[in-house]
Design an enzyme around this catalytic site. Structure first.
Site, PDB file in Angstrom:
ATOM      1  N   ALA A  11       0.884  -1.030  -0.047  1.00 62.43           N
ATOM      2  CA  ALA A  11      -0.040  -0.115  -0.028  1.00 62.43           C
ATOM      3  C   ALA A  11       0.916   1.347  -0.018  1.00 62.43           C
ATOM      4  O   ALA A  11       0.771   2.124  -1.052  1.00 62.43           O
ATOM      5  CB  ALA A  11      -0.972  -0.221   1.384  1.00 62.43           C
ATOM      6  N   ALA A  12       1.755   1.567   0.959  1.00 55.67           N
ATOM      7  CA  ALA A  12       2.468   2.761   1.032  1.00 55.67           C
ATOM      8  C   ALA A  12       3.521   2.930   0.052  1.00 55.67           C
ATOM      9  O   ALA A  12       3.570   3.843  -0.494  1.00 55.67           O
ATOM     10  CB  ALA A  12       3.039   2.717   2.639  1.00 55.67           C
ATOM     11  N   ARG A  22       4.511  10.066 -10.907  1.00 51.86           N
ATOM     12  CA  ARG A  22       3.583  11.057 -11.831  1.00 51.86           C
ATOM     13  C   ARG A  22       3.993  12.502 -11.507  1.00 51.86           C
ATOM     14  O   ARG A  22       3.986  13.315 -12.403  1.00 51.86           O
ATOM     15  CB  ARG A  22       2.313  10.720 -11.020  1.00 51.86           C
ATOM     16  CG  ARG A  22       1.245  11.163 -12.090  1.00 51.86           C
ATOM     17  CD  ARG A  22      -0.262  10.690 -11.877  1.00 51.86           C
ATOM     18  NE  ARG A  22      -0.617  11.067 -10.444  1.00 51.86           N
ATOM     19  CZ  ARG A  22      -0.976  10.097  -9.475  1.00 51.86           C
ATOM     20  NH1 ARG A  22      -1.009   8.886  -9.922  1.00 51.86           N
ATOM     21  NH2 ARG A  22      -1.206  10.591  -8.264  1.00 51.86           N
ATOM     22  N   SER A  39       0.870  -4.262  -4.497  1.00 50.78           N
ATOM     23  CA  SER A  39      -0.291  -3.409  -4.787  1.00 50.78           C
ATOM     24  C   SER A  39      -1.633  -4.084  -4.455  1.00 50.78           C
ATOM     25  O   SER A  39      -2.279  -3.923  -5.482  1.00 50.78           O
ATOM     26  CB  SER A  39      -0.079  -2.553  -5.949  1.00 50.78           C
ATOM     27  OG  SER A  39      -1.138  -1.613  -6.259  1.00 50.78           O
ATOM     28  N   CYS A  43      -6.761  -5.974   2.908  1.00 51.67           N
ATOM     29  CA  CYS A  43      -8.278  -5.744   3.492  1.00 51.67           C
ATOM     30  C   CYS A  43      -9.247  -6.457   2.863  1.00 51.67           C
ATOM     31  O   CYS A  43     -10.367  -6.876   3.554  1.00 51.67           O
ATOM     32  CB  CYS A  43      -8.694  -4.084   3.431  1.00 51.67           C
ATOM     33  SG  CYS A  43      -7.304  -3.155   3.787  1.00 51.67           S
ATOM     34  N   ASP A 279       2.554   0.806   7.880  1.00 53.16           N
ATOM     35  CA  ASP A 279       2.493   0.171   9.068  1.00 53.16           C
ATOM     36  C   ASP A 279       3.676   0.044   9.844  1.00 53.16           C
ATOM     37  O   ASP A 279       3.843  -0.241  10.759  1.00 53.16           O
ATOM     38  CB  ASP A 279       1.992  -1.292   8.801  1.00 53.16           C
ATOM     39  CG  ASP A 279       0.650  -1.579   8.384  1.00 53.16           C
ATOM     40  OD1 ASP A 279      -0.224  -0.750   8.378  1.00 53.16           O
ATOM     41  OD2 ASP A 279       0.197  -2.582   8.251  1.00 53.16           O
ATOM     42  N   TYR A 422     -32.209  13.944   5.261  1.00 56.15           N
ATOM     43  CA  TYR A 422     -33.074  13.156   5.988  1.00 56.15           C
ATOM     44  C   TYR A 422     -34.202  12.703   5.073  1.00 56.15           C
ATOM     45  O   TYR A 422     -34.760  13.681   4.061  1.00 56.15           O
ATOM     46  CB  TYR A 422     -34.016  13.901   6.979  1.00 56.15           C
ATOM     47  CG  TYR A 422     -35.238  13.398   7.423  1.00 56.15           C
ATOM     48  CD1 TYR A 422     -35.201  12.209   7.707  1.00 56.15           C
ATOM     49  CD2 TYR A 422     -36.306  13.703   6.944  1.00 56.15           C
ATOM     50  CE1 TYR A 422     -36.429  11.584   8.186  1.00 56.15           C
ATOM     51  CE2 TYR A 422     -37.545  13.314   7.222  1.00 56.15           C
ATOM     52  CZ  TYR A 422     -37.666  11.909   7.677  1.00 56.15           C
ATOM     53  OH  TYR A 422     -38.931  11.316   8.049  1.00 56.15           O
TER      54      TYR A 422
HETATM   55  P1  FAD Z   1       2.321  -3.999   4.002  1.00 56.40           P
HETATM   56  O1  FAD Z   1       1.113  -4.390   3.316  1.00 56.40           O
HETATM   57  O2  FAD Z   1       2.589  -4.772   4.922  1.00 56.40           O
HETATM   58  O3  FAD Z   1       3.452  -4.296   2.752  1.00 56.40           O
HETATM   59  C1  FAD Z   1       4.714  -4.166   3.091  1.00 56.40           C
HETATM   60  C2  FAD Z   1       5.516  -5.039   2.086  1.00 56.40           C
HETATM   61  O4  FAD Z   1       7.124  -4.795   2.253  1.00 56.40           O
HETATM   62  C3  FAD Z   1       5.476  -6.700   2.504  1.00 56.40           C
HETATM   63  O5  FAD Z   1       4.847  -7.356   1.154  1.00 56.40           O
HETATM   64  C4  FAD Z   1       6.564  -7.018   3.061  1.00 56.40           C
HETATM   65  O6  FAD Z   1       6.661  -8.458   2.639  1.00 56.40           O
HETATM   66  C5  FAD Z   1       7.704  -6.169   2.209  1.00 56.40           C
HETATM   67  N1  FAD Z   1       8.811  -5.926   2.777  1.00 56.40           N
HETATM   68  C6  FAD Z   1       9.078  -6.035   4.049  1.00 56.40           C
HETATM   69  N2  FAD Z   1      10.328  -5.915   4.334  1.00 56.40           N
HETATM   70  C7  FAD Z   1      11.156  -6.205   3.298  1.00 56.40           C
HETATM   71  C8  FAD Z   1      12.198  -6.204   2.706  1.00 56.40           C
HETATM   72  N3  FAD Z   1      13.209  -6.107   3.653  1.00 56.40           N
HETATM   73  N4  FAD Z   1      12.693  -6.055   1.371  1.00 56.40           N
HETATM   74  C9  FAD Z   1      11.735  -6.131   0.461  1.00 56.40           C
HETATM   75  N5  FAD Z   1      10.229  -6.068   0.936  1.00 56.40           N
HETATM   76  C10 FAD Z   1       9.880  -6.132   2.001  1.00 56.40           C
HETATM   77  N6  FAD Z   1      -6.801  -2.057   7.235  1.00 56.40           N
HETATM   78  C11 FAD Z   1      -7.851  -1.301   6.928  1.00 56.40           C
HETATM   79  O7  FAD Z   1      -7.440   0.127   7.101  1.00 56.40           O
HETATM   80  N7  FAD Z   1      -9.143  -1.721   6.688  1.00 56.40           N
HETATM   81  C12 FAD Z   1      -9.267  -2.944   6.721  1.00 56.40           C
HETATM   82  O8  FAD Z   1     -10.511  -3.450   6.522  1.00 56.40           O
HETATM   83  C13 FAD Z   1      -8.279  -3.960   6.803  1.00 56.40           C
HETATM   84  N8  FAD Z   1      -8.489  -5.278   6.758  1.00 56.40           N
HETATM   85  C14 FAD Z   1      -7.185  -5.949   6.635  1.00 56.40           C
HETATM   86  C15 FAD Z   1      -7.191  -7.497   6.597  1.00 56.40           C
HETATM   87  C16 FAD Z   1      -6.340  -8.277   6.578  1.00 56.40           C
HETATM   88  C17 FAD Z   1      -6.398  -9.680   6.458  1.00 56.40           C
HETATM   89  C18 FAD Z   1      -4.840  -7.694   6.690  1.00 56.40           C
HETATM   90  C19 FAD Z   1      -3.814  -8.572   6.825  1.00 56.40           C
HETATM   91  C20 FAD Z   1      -4.820  -6.317   6.800  1.00 56.40           C
HETATM   92  C21 FAD Z   1      -5.898  -5.426   6.985  1.00 56.40           C
HETATM   93  N9  FAD Z   1      -5.557  -4.197   6.988  1.00 56.40           N
HETATM   94  C22 FAD Z   1      -7.018  -3.193   7.005  1.00 56.40           C
HETATM   95  C23 FAD Z   1      -4.391  -3.428   7.327  1.00 56.40           C
HETATM   96  C24 FAD Z   1      -3.880  -3.141   5.662  1.00 56.40           C
HETATM   97  O9  FAD Z   1      -3.798  -4.203   5.119  1.00 56.40           O
HETATM   98  C25 FAD Z   1      -2.402  -2.616   6.151  1.00 56.40           C
HETATM   99  O10 FAD Z   1      -2.552  -1.622   7.053  1.00 56.40           O
HETATM  100  C26 FAD Z   1      -1.786  -1.870   4.917  1.00 56.40           C
HETATM  101  O11 FAD Z   1      -1.472  -3.141   4.088  1.00 56.40           O
HETATM  102  C27 FAD Z   1      -0.247  -1.500   5.125  1.00 56.40           C
HETATM  103  O12 FAD Z   1       0.380  -1.375   3.903  1.00 56.40           O
HETATM  104  P2  FAD Z   1       1.946  -1.209   4.029  1.00 56.40           P
HETATM  105  O13 FAD Z   1       2.441  -0.814   2.573  1.00 56.40           O
HETATM  106  O14 FAD Z   1       2.437  -0.470   5.175  1.00 56.40           O
HETATM  107  O15 FAD Z   1       2.407  -2.637   4.517  1.00 56.40           O
END
Ligand code: FAD
Length: 449
Positions: A11-12, A22, A39, A43, A279, A422
């Site tokens: 995500a981030a 872009r 990507s 959730c 995260d 409403y």
């Molecule tokens: P992540 O999605 O954790 O992505 C980080 C990526 O970096 C991972 O693929 C990881 O393997 C990779 N990585 C880590 N270290 C390295 C490295 N050294 N080298 C290369 N790659 C690396 N949030 C909501 O707001 N609403 C919801 O309903 C919700 N439901 C969810 C349901 C589930 C089942 C799960 C698991 C999460 C849910 N979330 C929800 C939380 C949300 O998915 C996360 O907050 C979001 O994915 C965070 O994005 P991110 O990019 O910070 O980290």
């Protein structure tokens, strides 16, 4: 041309890459992602698992690897960054397919490494049931294969993912037992919300075992700390997450009190030219003012946008969070925003709270359901500080209005006077938000006189 390295491609990380490219097509952006997938909507995974035909795996992927590459982003999947050298401005990366090592230089760096599952220590005997976690699409693939034939599952952990998965498992007709370590469900919420969710689980034949832990597993069953044995053919570990910060820590970045990476409002870490988002990073609470860690997808995406803009030379700012969150299990939706009464007191407010029930639509309309709410405000200023809400209808609308009110520092009087839409199918004449505003206004006045 500025060379950018992004670590993590969900995500981030991918939001930052897309926005950065872009805004400044000259940026040379390289993303390393250790998983094969990028990507995707984590959730959406519980809903995909509930109905993989309607919500296909493909639908969870916002943009494919090829699409990012076509947009000029050098995206390398199955590449894990193993070390970061901030002095030499380079990362060392392992290609997980052929085992080779790469050194990649950077001018600007972003940590988007996310969170990782908290490990559950289990004593595993021979032939123990299959163990699953649900963090990645690969995890979802494994569960998807298993769940078709599953008969009995033990879910460990009653947080929102455990609860969403309880619904998913029941939809597949799997006998479901949920084991929760805390003495009651959802200890971070008002006790009445935990009770409501417990009722839901009972109604949908989920066996809830609170106050217990799974400690061991052997062929066809798991054992709890009180000696109970539960038969099952699979265990779903939903015991929570923690920030994935080992790499950042070994690179010398400062971590905050929450254990996540410290960042300023531009998502800049303690090291020059190094950003963090999602995260793995902290945020500041817009009302409480303290650093908080809310691992949520929408927060990660908005922070990623800020990083992308700033990588491209902009001056974007991430204002902070309210901890607004929502989930559903079976027929109940639970949401919260802002501060709870206890958090508000701890933050120095003279907090009051009102608990009330109001219909979601005109009472005579089909589908009208009671909304149950705890609303928190500051007695002195009347400022709305937060709310928790549960119902089977219109929870999202309620919580989003309250979140907007908290964000905009509205008072309980403002809530009572809001001009809201409403018509009987959508709202009662006096909307639940207004009911809460009026009750809290009275409470503030009563406790002043
Ligand atoms: P992540 O999605 O954790 O992505 C980080 C990526 O970096 C991972 O693929 C990881 O393997 C990779 N990585 C880590 N270290 C390295 C490295 N050294 N080298 C290369 N790659 C690396 N949030 C909501 O707001 N609403 C919801 O309903 C919700 N439901 C969810 C349901 C589930 C089942 C799960 C698991 C999460 C849910 N979330 C929800 C939380 C949300 O998915 C996360 O907050 C979001 O994915 C965070 O994005 P991110 O990019 O910070 O980290």
């Amino acid at each position: 041309m500025s060379r950018v390295v992004i670590i993590g491609g969900v995500a981030a990380g991918m939001k930052a890459a897309a926005v950065g490219k872009r805004r400044n097509p000259e940026l040379d952006i390289c993303v390393f992602q250790d998983e094969p997938d990028v990507s995707y909507s984590a959730c959406g995974m519980p809903y995909h698992l509930a109905d993989p035909v309607a919500i296909t795996r493909q639908k969870l992927v916002a943009r494919t690897v090829d699409r990012f590459r076509a947009d000029g982003i050098d995206l390398r999947v199955r590449h894990r960054v193993e070390a970061v050298d901030l002095e030499r401005r380079q990362v060392s990366v392992k290609d997980l397919d052929n085992g080779s090592n790469i050194i990649q230089p950077f001018d600007q760096l972003m940590f988007a490494t996310g969170a990782r599952a908290i490990a559950t220590k289990l004593d595993l005997g021979p032939g123990a049931p299959a163990m699953f976690q649900l963090r990645s699409l690969r995890d979802a693939d494994a569960i998807c294969k298993w769940i078709e034939k599953a008969r009995r599952v033990v879910i460990v952990g009653g947080g929102y993912i455990g609860l969403e998965m309880a619904e998913t498992c029941r939809q597949h007709g799997v006998h479901t037992t949920l084991v929760e370590m805390a003495p009651r469900l959802l200890p971070g919420f008002q006790p009445w919300i935990g009770d409501k969710v417990t009722e839901q689980l009972e109604q949908h034949q989920v066996d809830l075992l609170p106050g217990r832990q799974v400690i061991a597993a052997e062929a066809g069953r798991v054992f709890l700390d009180d000696g109970t044995a539960l038969e099952c053919d699979g265990v779903l570990l939903c015991t929570g997450v923690r920030p994935n910060v080992e790499l950042a820590l070994s690179a010398g970045l400062k971590l905050g009190t929450t254990g996540a990476i410290t960042v300023d409002h531009g998502m800049r870490t303690s090291a020059a030219g190094v950003f963090a988002a999602g995260d793995c990073s902290e945020a500041s609470h817009l009302v409480g003012g303290t650093p908080v860690w809310y691992p949520l997808g929408d927060v990660a995406s908005r922070q990623g946008r800020v990083v992308g803009t700033n990588l491209a030379g902009g001056e974007a700012r991430f204002p902070g969070v309210l901890g607004t969150a929502i989930f559903r299990t079976f027929d109940i939706t639970v949401a919260r925003t802002g501060l709870s009464y206890t958090q508000a007191k701890a933050a120095g407010f003279e907090a009051i709270d009102v608990q009330f029930e109001a219909p979601s639509r005109a009472r005579y309309m089909p589908g009208s359901q009671p909304l149950e709410v705890t609303l928190v405000a500051d007695r002195i200023t009347g400022r709305v500080l937060g709310a928790e809400v549960a119902s089977s209808d219109a929870v999202d609308k309620f919580v989003d209005v309250i979140a907007t009110a908290v964000w905009g520092s509205l008072t309980v009087g403002d809530l009572a006077d809001l001009d809201l839409a409403y018509a009987p199918p959508f709202s009662p004449l006096i909307a639940p938000v207004q009911v809460g505003g009026e009750l809290a206004r009275k409470r503030c006045m009563d406790s002043t006189t």
